[in-house]
Design a protein around this motif. Structure first.
Motif, mmCIF file in Angstrom:
data_model
loop_
_atom_site.group_PDB
_atom_site.id
_atom_site.type_symbol
_atom_site.label_atom_id
_atom_site.label_comp_id
_atom_site.label_asym_id
_atom_site.label_seq_id
_atom_site.Cartn_x
_atom_site.Cartn_y
_atom_site.Cartn_z
ATOM 1 N N ILE A 41 -11.362 3.998 49.295
ATOM 2 C CA ILE A 41 -11.561 4.130 47.853
ATOM 3 C C ILE A 41 -12.683 5.133 47.610
ATOM 4 O O ILE A 41 -13.835 4.887 47.971
ATOM 5 N N HIS A 46 -10.090 6.278 43.276
ATOM 6 C CA HIS A 46 -8.746 6.587 43.783
ATOM 7 C C HIS A 46 -8.604 6.068 45.208
ATOM 8 O O HIS A 46 -9.550 6.151 45.991
ATOM 9 N N ASP A 47 -7.428 5.573 45.543
ATOM 10 C CA ASP A 47 -7.216 5.075 46.904
ATOM 11 C C ASP A 47 -6.287 5.992 47.688
ATOM 12 O O ASP A 47 -5.397 6.620 47.129
ATOM 13 N N ASP A 277 -10.164 -5.722 45.930
ATOM 14 C CA ASP A 277 -8.967 -5.371 46.707
ATOM 15 C C ASP A 277 -7.730 -6.047 46.121
ATOM 16 O O ASP A 277 -6.647 -5.449 46.041
ATOM 17 N N GLU A 279 -7.133 -6.954 43.066
ATOM 18 C CA GLU A 279 -6.708 -6.317 41.819
ATOM 19 C C GLU A 279 -5.878 -5.068 42.085
ATOM 20 O O GLU A 279 -4.868 -4.809 41.415
ATOM 21 N N ASN A 280 -6.293 -4.284 43.070
ATOM 22 C CA ASN A 280 -5.527 -3.084 43.434
ATOM 23 C C ASN A 280 -4.084 -3.429 43.754
ATOM 24 O O ASN A 280 -3.141 -2.791 43.278
ATOM 25 N N GLN A 281 -3.891 -4.455 44.586
ATOM 26 C CA GLN A 281 -2.549 -4.825 45.005
ATOM 27 C C GLN A 281 -1.749 -5.425 43.851
ATOM 28 O O GLN A 281 -0.545 -5.176 43.723
ATOM 29 N N LYS A 283 -1.873 -4.638 40.735
ATOM 30 C CA LYS A 283 -1.385 -3.539 39.893
ATOM 31 C C LYS A 283 -0.141 -2.895 40.491
ATOM 32 O O LYS A 283 0.820 -2.581 39.773
ATOM 33 N N TYR A 284 -0.149 -2.689 41.819
ATOM 34 C CA TYR A 284 1.014 -2.086 42.463
ATOM 35 C C TYR A 284 2.249 -2.968 42.293
ATOM 36 O O TYR A 284 3.352 -2.484 41.997
ATOM 37 N N ASN A 426 -13.275 1.252 37.394
ATOM 38 C CA ASN A 426 -13.407 1.148 38.849
ATOM 39 C C ASN A 426 -14.066 -0.193 39.154
ATOM 40 O O ASN A 426 -15.290 -0.329 39.092
#
Length: 640
Positions: A41, A46-47, A277, A279-281, A283-284, A426
């Motif tokens: 990140i 951005h990842d 982490d 939250e990132n997944q 969203k996907y 972020n």
């Protein structure tokens, strides 16, 4: 409906399974997982996502998990750190968190009859083999600094244990637990549909959508999403309609069309870095499942002007695991009916509020974020909290920046809800900055050895009264409606004037050096990192304003066209209204030999790097565009 057996799919590899042999055994058992990606990140949030074939990963697993994989400065945003002429960046895996499998639901493998998966491994970024950088690094270091500092302060000031339940001194504590949680609000719609602002606003006021039953593709997509998220182990608590949206219509095909709805999904809290982490997944998964059902998803903070935007309330908690195995909440008061919080809780909240000016640049870093932060839409614009009218009457004041969440029947429930973040904030940096601000308040409270009674008086003080920590000419607590019970002038005086643009927000780092120093405690954010972050945000703000927002404003102006007939004897009012509209259109977007329009002035200021002027002109332009849209809406309604 999902056309495959999700019970056969791999979703999570837990930290205790991060042994080379165990990982290989798991991957061989799940041939649907065909790729591996190391997820770093960068400073902009951005990842990275690279596709490493599983066979190659298993062959070189020892080397990859120890030393990571290399990329370069052009693939990550680390301005001033990883440049084109000094671009070596290594992505080093984090073995201490969950690894999630990201599935391509549109690509079903013919051998397994399951979607093709990519094992995403959260990672740290390292520049030139020595300088760790990026958002996950900052959050990790903030957590470590918080834990160490708090332990030291508890040993130095044991008086505080008189106000905590279950622990007599610092030696009783085995570990400090920093827990956080986010929630996801988002809009879904059928492709190419554009919302009618008036109908969306009316539906919002009438609360026609809030927590109502979902229908058709939206219902199916939501249910499928919740089932998939549950398989990851996120602990889904609920999914429901939010306040925004209009009723969909059944089309001739038997499917609902003209879908435009706002939804929310909630899941359980976790360790701070794991929460980010997660939250990132989430969203996907949300985007993938809803698009599979033919629905567009937007995570914008304010996709529709004049209608409620999408927030991402961030919950901040603090507990301790005792050597006995018991968990105690360090924010909770020993006597929940007598005190709102412990001294640690009061200190954390006071620190967050006092230092929020330098937390805000991490929370609201985009033009879209500021579109949402408007009074009247439950979006907080003032640095103020609500505790509740009494300890027996918990606060649910949705107009404050940070609310105290507590339940007198459950001490473990005590936490803070920071209401300003949006879905594109972020989260790694929001959580890191928030906890560093909290730590400053905790230190000052413990050093002064203040009691809960004294701290409630401090946080409730009136403007002009001196305090041992909080600023004299500010107020920090209100149980009133911040939007309706105060004028704009009163809000600015009591709670501080809120920044209106990204550039204004970033100036806080220079305007409040003592508060910025709080973020740098323990080397969590050094000068190079802060400079890199500022460059990244300014570049994004400038580019978006210059190349997206200004062209969008021009399209708006061109869309305001003359509709009346001058020969119509009943069109006198329309003619006068149109003349005012046309004059405003030209003021905003039309250059002449003698006049430079507002939009050109903004572009010229940005081209000269005169960001102060560009920021002021941006505010002026937004006001003019809003007036133009309101005038044109009134004009249109009077046309037969």
């Amino acid at each position: 409906m999902l056309g495959f057996d999700i019970d056969k799919m791999l979703f999570t590899i837990h930290p205790e399974e991060h042994d080379n042999k165990k990982i290989i055994a798991i991957l061989k058992k799940h041939p649907e997982v065909q790729f591996v990606s190391f997820v770093g990140i960068d400073i902009g949030g951005h990842d990275t996502d690279e596709k490493i074939p599983v066979a190659l990963f298993m062959e070189d697993i020892g080397e990859m998990l120890t030393h990571g994989v290399q990329t370069d400065g052009s693939s990550v945003s680390l301005p001033g750190i990883a440049e084109l002429n000094n671009a070596k960046v290594t992505i080093v895996p984090d073995l201490s968190v969950n690894w999630y499998v990201d599935y391509n639901y549109r690509n079903v493998d013919s051998d397994t009859n399951l979607p093709v998966g990519t094992l995403r491994i959260p990672s740290y970024l390292v520049h030139n083999d020595s300088y760790e950088c990026g958002s996950r690094v900052i959050l990790r270091d903030a957590i470590n600094c918080f834990k160490k500092t708090l332990r030291d302060e508890l040993k130095l000031h044991p008086y505080v244990f008189k106000y905590l339940t279950g622990a007599k001194n610092a030696n009783d504590i085995d570990d400090i637990l920093i827990t956080s949680a986010t929630e996801l609000e988002f809009w879904v719609k059928t492709p190419d549909d554009k919302g009618d602002r008036e109908q969306l606003f009316a539906s919002q006021v009438l609360k026609e959508q809030y927590w109502k039953r979902t229908y058709g593709e939206v219902r199916t997509a939501l249910e499928d999403t919740l089932k998939i998220l549950d398989k990851y182990g996120f602990g889904v608590e609920m999914g429901h309609k939010e306040v925004g949206g209009v009723k969909a219509h059944m089309g001739t095909s038997g499917h609902y069309d003209h879908v435009m709805e706002q939804l929310e999904i909630d899941w359980k809290y976790a360790d701070a870095i794991q929460a980010a982490d997660n939250e990132n997944q989430v969203k996907y998964v949300v985007r993938d499942i809803f698009t599979m059902h033919g629905l567009d998803v937007t995570f914008m903070a304010k996709p529709f002007p004049g209608v409620a935007g999408s927030g991402e309330h961030t919950h901040i908690g603090l507990s301790a695991k005792l050597k006995s195995g018991k968990i105690i909440n360090l924010f909770s008061a020993k006597d929940m009916k007598k005190h709102f919080m412990s001294p640690i809780g009061f200190g954390a909240l006071m620190g967050l509020l006092k230092n929020y000016e330098v937390v805000n640049p991490f929370v609201s870093a985009t033009n879209d974020a500021f579109n949402r932060l408007k009074p009247g839409y439950e979006a907080p614009v003032c640095i103020v909290t609500s505790l509740g009218k009494s300890t027996l009457e918990p606060s649910r004041n949705r107009t404050v920046l940070a609310g105290l969440i507590r339940d007198s029947a459950s001490s473990l429930a005590t936490r803070f809800e920071l209401r300003s973040p949006n879905v594109k904030s972020n989260t790694y940096l929001v959580i890191a900055a928030s906890y560093m601000a909290c730590l400053d308040g905790i230190k000052k409270v413990l050093e002064a050895e203040k009691t809960p009674e004294e701290l409630e008086a401090s946080i409730s003080k009136k403007c002009g009264k001196k305090d041992f920590y909080l600023e004299k000419d500010r107020e920090y607590r209100s149980e009133n409606n911040i939007f309706t019970d105060y004028t704009q002038a009163e809000r600015d005086k009591l709670f501080g004037r809120a920044p209106e643009t990204v550039w204004e927000n970033l100036q806080a780092f220079d305007e409040y050096p003592e508060k910025t120093k709080v973020l740098k405690e323990g080397g969590v954010i050094d000068d190079l990192t802060l400079k890199s972050y500022k460059e990244q945000v300014i570049s994004q703000w400038k580019t978006e304003l210059h190349d997206r927002i200004i062209p969008a404003h021009m399209n708006t102006i061109r869309g305001c066209v003359k509709l009346h007939d001058d020969s119509d004897p009943h069109a006198k009012l329309d003619k006068k209204t149109w003349e005012k509209i046309d004059a405003l259109r030209r003021e905003i977007g039309k250059n002449t030999e003698k006049y430079t329009c507002l939009l050109t002035e903004v572009k010229d200021a940005l081209d000269r790097n005169d960001y102060k002027k560009a920021s002021k002109l941006q505010i002026k332009t937004q006001e003019k565009i809003s007036t133009l849209l309101d005038m044109y809406e009134t004009y249109k309604k009077n046309i037969f």
